[in-house]
Design a protein around this motif. Sequence first.
Motif, PDB file in Angstrom:
ATOM      1  N   TYR A 156       5.981   9.309 -23.101  1.00 42.82           N
ATOM      2  CA  TYR A 156       6.005   7.951 -22.556  1.00 42.82           C
ATOM      3  C   TYR A 156       6.961   7.791 -21.374  1.00 42.82           C
ATOM      4  CZ  TYR A 156       3.013   6.172 -26.279  1.00 42.82           C
ATOM      5  OH  TYR A 156       1.962   5.927 -27.108  1.00 42.82           O
ATOM      6  N   PRO A 157       8.141   8.418 -21.343  1.00 44.54           N
ATOM      7  CA  PRO A 157       8.984   8.299 -20.144  1.00 44.54           C
ATOM      8  C   PRO A 157       8.307   8.847 -18.888  1.00 44.54           C
ATOM      9  CG  PRO A 157      10.276   9.116 -21.975  1.00 44.54           C
ATOM     10  CD  PRO A 157       8.848   9.103 -22.424  1.00 44.54           C
ATOM     11  N   TYR A 158       7.527   9.911 -19.016  1.00 45.98           N
ATOM     12  CA  TYR A 158       6.826  10.464 -17.860  1.00 45.98           C
ATOM     13  C   TYR A 158       5.711   9.526 -17.394  1.00 45.98           C
ATOM     14  CZ  TYR A 158       9.350  14.605 -19.246  1.00 45.98           C
ATOM     15  OH  TYR A 158      10.334  15.470 -19.577  1.00 45.98           O
ATOM     16  N   TYR A 159       5.011   8.920 -18.371  1.00 41.40           N
ATOM     17  CA  TYR A 159       3.982   7.948 -18.005  1.00 41.40           C
ATOM     18  C   TYR A 159       4.611   6.773 -17.259  1.00 41.40           C
ATOM     19  CZ  TYR A 159       1.335  10.371 -21.690  1.00 41.40           C
ATOM     20  OH  TYR A 159       0.721  11.299 -22.477  1.00 41.40           O
ATOM     21  N   ALA A 160       5.745   6.275 -17.775  1.00 42.48           N
ATOM     22  CA  ALA A 160       6.420   5.134 -17.143  1.00 42.48           C
ATOM     23  C   ALA A 160       6.870   5.496 -15.731  1.00 42.48           C
ATOM     24  CB  ALA A 160       7.607   4.698 -17.987  1.00 42.48           C
ATOM     25  N   MET A 200       6.245   4.808  -9.930  1.00 43.63           N
ATOM     26  CA  MET A 200       6.081   5.377  -8.575  1.00 43.63           C
ATOM     27  C   MET A 200       4.835   4.807  -7.904  1.00 43.63           C
ATOM     28  SD  MET A 200       8.516   7.344  -7.680  1.00 43.63           S
ATOM     29  CE  MET A 200       7.789   8.243  -6.347  1.00 43.63           C
ATOM     30  N   MET A 201       3.748   4.668  -8.666  1.00 44.88           N
ATOM     31  CA  MET A 201       2.542   4.085  -8.074  1.00 44.88           C
ATOM     32  C   MET A 201       2.780   2.633  -7.678  1.00 44.88           C
ATOM     33  SD  MET A 201      -0.704   5.630 -10.161  1.00 44.88           S
ATOM     34  CE  MET A 201      -0.107   5.306 -11.798  1.00 44.88           C
ATOM     35  N   GLY A 202       3.478   1.881  -8.522  1.00 44.25           N
ATOM     36  CA  GLY A 202       3.783   0.491  -8.193  1.00 44.25           C
ATOM     37  C   GLY A 202       4.695   0.380  -6.987  1.00 44.25           C
ATOM     38  N   LEU A 254       5.040   2.545  -4.535  1.00 45.56           N
ATOM     39  CA  LEU A 254       4.288   2.932  -3.342  1.00 45.56           C
ATOM     40  C   LEU A 254       3.361   1.799  -2.909  1.00 45.56           C
ATOM     41  CD1 LEU A 254       3.649   5.162  -1.317  1.00 45.56           C
ATOM     42  CD2 LEU A 254       1.853   5.943  -2.869  1.00 45.56           C
ATOM     43  N   PHE A 255       2.756   1.117  -3.860  1.00 47.19           N
ATOM     44  CA  PHE A 255       1.884  -0.014  -3.525  1.00 47.19           C
ATOM     45  C   PHE A 255       2.675  -1.099  -2.808  1.00 47.19           C
ATOM     46  CE2 PHE A 255       0.333  -4.240  -4.725  1.00 47.19           C
ATOM     47  CZ  PHE A 255      -0.922  -4.194  -4.120  1.00 47.19           C
ATOM     48  N   TYR A 256       3.853  -1.465  -3.354  1.00 43.34           N
ATOM     49  CA  TYR A 256       4.658  -2.513  -2.712  1.00 43.34           C
ATOM     50  C   TYR A 256       5.178  -2.070  -1.351  1.00 43.34           C
ATOM     51  CZ  TYR A 256       4.468  -5.322  -6.906  1.00 43.34           C
ATOM     52  OH  TYR A 256       4.024  -6.085  -7.945  1.00 43.34           O
ATOM     53  N   LEU A 257       5.534  -0.823  -1.195  1.00 41.89           N
ATOM     54  CA  LEU A 257       6.001  -0.317   0.101  1.00 41.89           C
ATOM     55  C   LEU A 257       4.880  -0.384   1.133  1.00 41.89           C
ATOM     56  CD1 LEU A 257       8.243   1.137   1.744  1.00 41.89           C
ATOM     57  CD2 LEU A 257       7.130   3.264   1.057  1.00 41.89           C
ATOM     58  N   LEU A 258       3.691   0.079   0.772  1.00 40.23           N
ATOM     59  CA  LEU A 258       2.570   0.040   1.711  1.00 40.23           C
ATOM     60  C   LEU A 258       2.155  -1.398   2.018  1.00 40.23           C
ATOM     61  CD1 LEU A 258       0.386   3.016   0.480  1.00 40.23           C
ATOM     62  CD2 LEU A 258       1.836   2.902   2.504  1.00 40.23           C
ATOM     63  N   ALA A 259       2.199  -2.278   1.028  1.00 38.26           N
ATOM     64  CA  ALA A 259       1.865  -3.688   1.266  1.00 38.26           C
ATOM     65  C   ALA A 259       2.879  -4.320   2.222  1.00 38.26           C
ATOM     66  CB  ALA A 259       1.831  -4.447  -0.053  1.00 38.26           C
ATOM     67  N   PHE A 260       4.162  -4.021   2.033  1.00 36.18           N
ATOM     68  CA  PHE A 260       5.199  -4.559   2.918  1.00 36.18           C
ATOM     69  C   PHE A 260       5.001  -4.059   4.346  1.00 36.18           C
ATOM     70  CE2 PHE A 260       9.349  -4.269   4.943  1.00 36.18           C
ATOM     71  CZ  PHE A 260       9.777  -5.597   4.839  1.00 36.18           C
ATOM     72  N   VAL A 261       4.761  -2.776   4.515  1.00 35.60           N
ATOM     73  CA  VAL A 261       4.559  -2.213   5.855  1.00 35.60           C
ATOM     74  C   VAL A 261       3.305  -2.800   6.495  1.00 35.60           C
ATOM     75  CG1 VAL A 261       3.995  -0.081   7.094  1.00 35.60           C
ATOM     76  CG2 VAL A 261       5.838  -0.103   5.413  1.00 35.60           C
ATOM     77  N   PHE A 262       2.239  -2.920   5.744  1.00 40.80           N
ATOM     78  CA  PHE A 262       0.993  -3.442   6.289  1.00 40.80           C
ATOM     79  C   PHE A 262       1.125  -4.906   6.700  1.00 40.80           C
ATOM     80  CE2 PHE A 262      -3.182  -5.479   5.705  1.00 40.80           C
ATOM     81  CZ  PHE A 262      -3.907  -4.769   6.633  1.00 40.80           C
ATOM     82  N   LEU A 263       1.812  -5.713   5.902  1.00 43.86           N
ATOM     83  CA  LEU A 263       1.921  -7.144   6.176  1.00 43.86           C
ATOM     84  C   LEU A 263       2.927  -7.485   7.272  1.00 43.86           C
ATOM     85  CD1 LEU A 263       1.735  -8.625   2.580  1.00 43.86           C
ATOM     86  CD2 LEU A 263      -0.019  -8.709   4.346  1.00 43.86           C
ATOM     87  N   TYR A 264       4.001  -6.735   7.358  1.00 47.55           N
ATOM     88  CA  TYR A 264       5.075  -7.125   8.264  1.00 47.55           C
ATOM     89  C   TYR A 264       5.258  -6.195   9.457  1.00 47.55           C
ATOM     90  CZ  TYR A 264       6.180 -10.391   4.611  1.00 47.55           C
ATOM     91  OH  TYR A 264       6.098 -11.393   3.690  1.00 47.55           O
ATOM     92  N   HIS A 265       4.387  -5.279   9.653  1.00 48.04           N
ATOM     93  CA  HIS A 265       4.486  -4.386  10.808  1.00 48.04           C
ATOM     94  C   HIS A 265       3.709  -5.006  11.966  1.00 48.04           C
ATOM     95  CE1 HIS A 265       4.764  -0.795  13.208  1.00 48.04           C
ATOM     96  NE2 HIS A 265       3.448  -0.803  13.384  1.00 48.04           N
TER      97      HIS A 265
END
Length: 123
Positions: A88-92, A97-99, A101-112
């Motif tokens: 379970y720690p590896y799943y978490a 990491m996926m979450g 990366l999603f927020y990082l890409l959303a931030f770059v896409f919206l505010y770049h």
Amino acid sequence: MRNGKWEGFTATDVQLEFVRIDPFVRVFLKPNNNGVFKVQFKVPDVYGVYQFKVDYDRTGFTHLYSTTQVSVRPFHHTEYERFIPSAYPYYASAFSMMGGLFYLLAFVFLYHRDTPTTAKKTE
């Protein structure tokens, strides 16, 4: 034999060995009131032909020697549990990491913003 009736044998020093070449597991058998001995243990996760061995030799009793041969194979990759609790720690960490990366890409896409280029028109 007590009082003219047969009774089950009870001893706490009867050992069971699970052997391939050397003993992998050596445990004491636990007796119940009926003279039946039981034990539970995990079998090694290694291919091979093993033997259950009981070799009980005590003064005043009949020598007991019993072997039973069994073959062991590990589970196939499709036979394991779908989600292993110890992982379970590896799943978490994977989902975090996926979450992230999603927020990082959303931030770059919206505010770049691209810098506007000034091009001279030539006529």
